[in-house]
Design a protein around this motif. Structure first.
Motif, short mmCIF file in Angstrom:
data_model
loop_
_atom_site.label_atom_id
_atom_site.label_comp_id
_atom_site.label_asym_id
_atom_site.label_seq_id
_atom_site.Cartn_x
_atom_site.Cartn_y
_atom_site.Cartn_z
N GLY A 77 -33.21 -21.46 95.85
CA GLY A 77 -34.58 -21.45 96.34
C GLY A 77 -35.49 -22.26 95.44
N ILE A 78 -36.76 -22.14 95.67
CA ILE A 78 -37.77 -22.80 94.84
C ILE A 78 -39.02 -21.93 94.86
N ASP A 79 -39.76 -21.91 93.76
CA ASP A 79 -41.00 -21.14 93.71
C ASP A 79 -42.09 -22.00 93.09
N LEU A 80 -42.99 -22.49 93.94
CA LEU A 80 -44.10 -23.33 93.48
C LEU A 80 -45.35 -22.52 93.14
N SER A 81 -45.28 -21.21 93.28
CA SER A 81 -46.49 -20.40 93.15
C SER A 81 -46.68 -19.78 91.77
N GLY A 123 -41.00 -13.57 99.39
CA GLY A 123 -39.69 -13.18 99.90
C GLY A 123 -39.71 -12.84 101.37
N ILE A 124 -40.74 -12.14 101.82
CA ILE A 124 -40.85 -11.77 103.24
C ILE A 124 -41.01 -13.02 104.10
N LEU A 131 -39.51 -19.13 106.85
CA LEU A 131 -40.17 -20.31 106.31
C LEU A 131 -39.31 -20.92 105.20
N PRO A 132 -39.29 -22.24 105.08
CA PRO A 132 -38.61 -22.84 103.92
C PRO A 132 -39.29 -22.38 102.63
N PRO A 133 -38.52 -22.13 101.56
CA PRO A 133 -39.11 -21.67 100.30
C PRO A 133 -40.23 -22.59 99.80
N LEU A 138 -45.65 -22.71 98.46
CA LEU A 138 -46.80 -23.61 98.40
C LEU A 138 -48.04 -22.90 98.95
N ALA A 139 -47.84 -22.13 100.03
CA ALA A 139 -48.95 -21.35 100.58
C ALA A 139 -49.44 -20.31 99.57
#
Length: 650
Positions: A77-81, A123-124, A131-133, A138-139
């Motif tokens: 995955g990826i986490d931009l937040s 995660g939800i 949704l793509p990670p 990003l949201a």
């Protein structure tokens, strides 16, 4: 003989292949060792106890964020937040512990809950919303940053002393952020290597469909993985706020990219399935050593970005090479003594490193020191003509006086500026000049310089809760009043205007806004129909003004908190600028003065930035020589219009 030759060749090939494999598998550690040796050779200030501790402190926030991101990347995955979640967590901590009056222990629990909540939402959206990670996080990046600004109302919130102590040292030498980084690293390593969820991360990253078919509850595991990332981001936010003694709503901007870079540099694959906490720590240390060393070597901040980008690209190439090698290594595989050989190799590498570093240390100790006074200038940003002029004035005066001046760019990041000021202090500069990103956030770093008996001169903005030798500044509030007076008189005391504000959370934006408000009280017929931030940026000034014109096409005046935004507003106004709409800017930059001369910009409140830089260097040299300096040196602001622009020089 033929058999002996074959054995020899095979042995040499095996040794060569083993060395190649070792370097590929441990490229990050090899790179870190090479970097330490190189920086030690190039800078005599690098290999000191204080500076090495600085590197640890500067790596702490990125490393803690990166440990959480490791979980996500291992699971493909990826986490931009994470950067925005860290800022939101710090803001929640400061607001609940001060304004809401909640006990600090409860406030910390709320911070952890905030991180978990943000991670669960990610995660939800990913597991159940499909949704793509990249899109989901990003949201959340935008939502968390917005909530941080809403809660703080765009202004930093000072932390209580009980939390600020997390930025101190234990026993007078071990920084608490380093200790927290080590603890969080151990937790990350335990989760990845010793728990069911850790094994699930590798399984999902290796092949998600196979993991699902084998009975693994992939959706629920992803909820837990992103929640863990949120917890680590929350802890990073607390550490960052403690370092800065305040919660900055714009803090950790872009740190998600550093965190991802640290994970990738440390050997994790963006395709998922590989990665470990120790590699992530090494990746974070590489970034910290790079920035620290390049600061000490006086490398331009712009080139620093280039170097770091190249390092990240090389890390990804190494990842590709490693995976290809892994695909062909096959049965050449592991031997029983593999771990022992690797440990012996690392031991030998450590001995060689110590020997080379020691030799370079003796070399630096034996070299003669330069007689030129050394100073450091940390500017809040160099992405703005006003601060570029401050640098130009300072560098010209330093050259004239024979001063070795190191200039750094904080890029409007209070944490990055804290790192730069710590580097200045540990390298033993004679004096430090600082143009703070935020007046509160720079206080701890200035206190450290004071302890080291290094004179500190602030330019353009004051540093709160710290002892300064001199403040060289214009009065932003007074300048704001002059801008309001100019537009009020131009419009005859009546009309509709809009105000373009600076970057939320910065002291300059707050002070100039206060001046606008104060000055407009003298003109009750002036109606402010809209106020919006445009972040001191010309492009954003253009966009924001274009949007405001849709709702207020009959606007007659614009006040912008700097010339860059004013020039953007002029572009949006088109032929109206200077005719039916009067625009007033702030700073007196070269482009702003050209616009004043051309008539599209009615006026600019000029601060003479090159004079600010020149006077700051002069006072720094006086303080360095022990001469008496004034506590405050005011450089007068001046309203420049078409009538007097020809005789004005900034």
């Amino acid at each position: 003989m033929a058999t002996d030759t074959l054995k020899s060749t095979t042995g040499a090939g095996a040794a060569s292949g083993g060395l190649r494999r070792l370097l590929l598998d441990n490229g990050a550690l090899t790179a870190l060792i090479v970097l330490v040796i190189a920086m030690s050779a190039l800078s005599g200030d690098f290999l000191t106890a204080d500076n090495l501790l600085n590197v640890g402190v500067q790596a702490a926030v990125t490393a803690i964020l990166a440990f959480g991101v490791t979980f996500v990347i291992v699971s493909a995955g990826i986490d931009l937040s994470v950067g925005s979640v860290a800022a939101l967590s710090a803001t929640v901590l400061a607001w609940t512990a001060t304004s809401a009056g909640v006990p600090v222990f409860v406030a910390v629990l709320l911070v952890i809950a905030t991180g978990i909540a943000c991670g669960l939402v990610n995660g939800i959206l990913i597991s159940y919303g499909k949704l793509p990670p990249f899109i989901a996080t990003l949201a959340m990046l935008s939502v968390a940053r917005g909530l941080s600004l809403v809660i703080s109302e765009g202004s930093p919130i000072a932390l209580p002393d009980s939390v600020s102590h997390l930025g101190d040292t234990l026993g007078g030498w071990l920084p608490v952020p380093v200790l927290v980084m080590i603890v969080m690293g151990l937790i990350a390593a335990f989760v990845l290597g010793r728990t069911y969820i850790g094994r699930s991360m590798y399984a999902i990253g290796g092949n998600e469909e196979a993991a699902r078919l084998s009975g693994l509850r992939v959706k629920k595991q992803k909820l837990a993985i992103y929640a863990l990332s949120g917890v680590f981001a929350a802890v990073a936010g607390v550490v960052l706020a403690a370092r800065l003694s305040s919660a900055q709503p714009q803090a950790a901007d872009g740190y998600e990219l550093d965190a991802i870079a640290a994970v990738v540099i440390g050997g994790a694959s963006l395709a998922g399935g590989t990665g470990k906490a120790s590699g992530t720590l090494i990746g974070a240390l590489i970034l910290a050593v790079l920035r620290n060393g390049l600061n000490l070597l006086n490398v331009s901040a712009f080139w620093q970005q280039v170097v770091i980008g190249v390092v990240i690209a090389l890390a990804v190439l190494l990842d590709t090479a490693r995976r290809k090698a892994g695909a062909t290594a096959g049965a050449a595989g592991s031997s029983q003594g593999g771990k022992g050989k690797q440990a012996a190799t690392y031991g030998l590498a450590a001995v060689v490193t110590v020997a080379i570093v020691g030799a370079t240390s003796f070399l630096h100790n034996g070299s003669s020191a330069t007689s030129a006074p050394k100073m450091g200038l940390s500017l809040s940003t160099l992405n703005n003509p006003f601060f570029v002029q401050i640098r130009a004035g300072a560098e010209a005066e330093a050259k004239k006086l024979g001063i070795d001046l190191t200039v750094t760019d904080a890029q409007n990041d209070a944490s990055q500026q804290a790192n730069q000021l710590q580097n200045f202090t540990s390298s033993g500069l004679g004096a430090i000049i600082v143009n703070p990103v935020d007046s509160d956030a720079a206080s701890n770093s200035v206190k450290a310089a004071d302890k080291a008996d290094i004179p500190v001169i602030a330019v353009d903005r004051v540093v709160n809760n710290a002892t300064l030798d001199t403040l060289v500044a214009s009065d932003n509030v007074a300048g704001g009043e002059l801008a309001a007076k100019s537009i009020g008189e131009k419009l005859g005391g009546k009309g509709k205007i809009v105000i373009l504000q600076g970057q939320a959370g910065t002291s300059a934006a707050r002070e100039r806004a206060a001046g606008f408000e104060k000055g407009l009280k003298a003109f009750p017929g002036i109606q402010v129909v809209a106020q919006q931030p445009a972040d001191f940026d010309r492009t954003k000034g253009l966009d924001v003004m274009s949007n405001l014109l849709q709702a207020h096409p009959d606007v007659q005046g614009v006040i912008a908190a700097n010339d860059e935004m004013a020039l953007g507003a002029i572009k949006a106004l088109g032929s109206k600028a200077g005719k039916s709409v009067s625009v007033v800017g702030f700073d007196g930059t070269p482009d702003g003065l050209k616009a004043v001369e051309g008539g599209s910009l009615y006026a600019s409140v000029a601060q003479q930035p090159s004079q600010l830089g020149k006077i700051a260097v002069d006072n720094a040299l006086k303080a360095l020589k022990g001469k008496k300096v004034e506590e405050t040196v005011k450089v007068p602001v001046k309203v420049v219009t078409k009538e007097n622009v020809a005789g004005f020089s900034g």
